[in-house]
Write a protein that holds these residues in place. Structure first.
Motif, short mmCIF file in Angstrom:
data_model
loop_
_atom_site.label_atom_id
_atom_site.label_comp_id
_atom_site.label_asym_id
_atom_site.label_seq_id
_atom_site.Cartn_x
_atom_site.Cartn_y
_atom_site.Cartn_z
N GLY A 6 10.33 -2.12 1.23
CA GLY A 6 9.02 -2.09 1.84
C GLY A 6 8.47 -0.70 2.02
O GLY A 6 7.47 -0.52 2.69
N GLY A 7 9.14 0.33 1.48
CA GLY A 7 8.67 1.71 1.60
C GLY A 7 7.40 1.92 0.82
O GLY A 7 6.91 1.04 0.12
N ARG A 8 6.89 3.13 0.85
CA ARG A 8 5.63 3.44 0.18
C ARG A 8 5.85 3.50 -1.33
O ARG A 8 6.71 4.20 -1.81
N CYS A 16 3.54 4.31 5.47
CA CYS A 16 4.75 3.78 6.10
C CYS A 16 4.53 3.65 7.61
O CYS A 16 3.55 4.17 8.15
N PRO A 37 9.43 0.91 6.63
CA PRO A 37 8.32 0.29 5.90
C PRO A 37 7.18 -0.11 6.84
O PRO A 37 7.38 -0.30 8.04
#
Length: 173
Positions: A6-8, A16, A37
């Motif tokens: 789910g990070g950038r 984030c 995230p």
């Protein structure tokens, strides 16, 4: 800990959770993005509240990338524990669990002692019954130690186990 997906991502418009909370632009090489995230804002909020964003940034920068996930996991756990218990944090949880272990070990020891007590009573009872005599009958014969009247035998085998469990009800949970 594996890095969460789910990070950038490149080209993604959503910053984030760290950059969103800090109200700053999330750069492509943001050190927080892989671990905080955007869909888990509470994770960074507690970590920021306890450790501070600058300190977390320094800690992550000083670690090799393969250790950062575990470090973030530890910080999140400690931060959540500190939010729940500001004085003791993780130590309070560990202490509470240790107290529960102590109580359970005491209960186990009492149960084991009761089991031994019941086995001894059963063995003594079956011994006297197999001889066909009660310990107080006039025809009972044997060694001097076997000439015990019934009340004395009962007293020998009735070992009362008294355990003070007053302090165990005050669990931290």
């Amino acid at each position: 800990m594996k890095e969460s997906g789910g990070g950038r991502k490149q080209g993604a418009a959503s910053p984030c959770a760290a950059c969103k909370l800090l109200r700053r632009r999330c750069a492509q090489d943001c050190v927080f993005a892989p671990y905080f995230p955007a869909d888990e804002p509470h994770k960074f909020a507690n970590v920021h509240k306890v450790f501070g964003a600058s300190n977390v940034n320094k800690m992550l920068q000083d670690l090799p990338e393969h250790q950062r996930g575990d470090a973030v996991s530890s910080m999140v756990y400690e931060a959540n524990a500190r939010v729940r218990d500001p004085v003791y944090g993780c130590v309070g949880a560990i202490s509470s669990l240790q107290q529960q272990i102590d109580v359970l070990q005491t209960q186990l020891a009492v149960a084991q002692a009761e089991a031994v007590h019941l086995r001894v009573r059963q063995t003594a009872s079956s011994f006297w019954n197999s001889a066909g005599h009660s310990p107080t009958s006039p025809t009972y014969s044997g060694s001097p130690s076997s000439k015990i009247n019934e009340s004395q035998a009962k007293h020998i085998f009735d070992m009362d186990m008294v355990v003070d469990q007053g302090g165990y009800a005050d669990s931290m949970w």
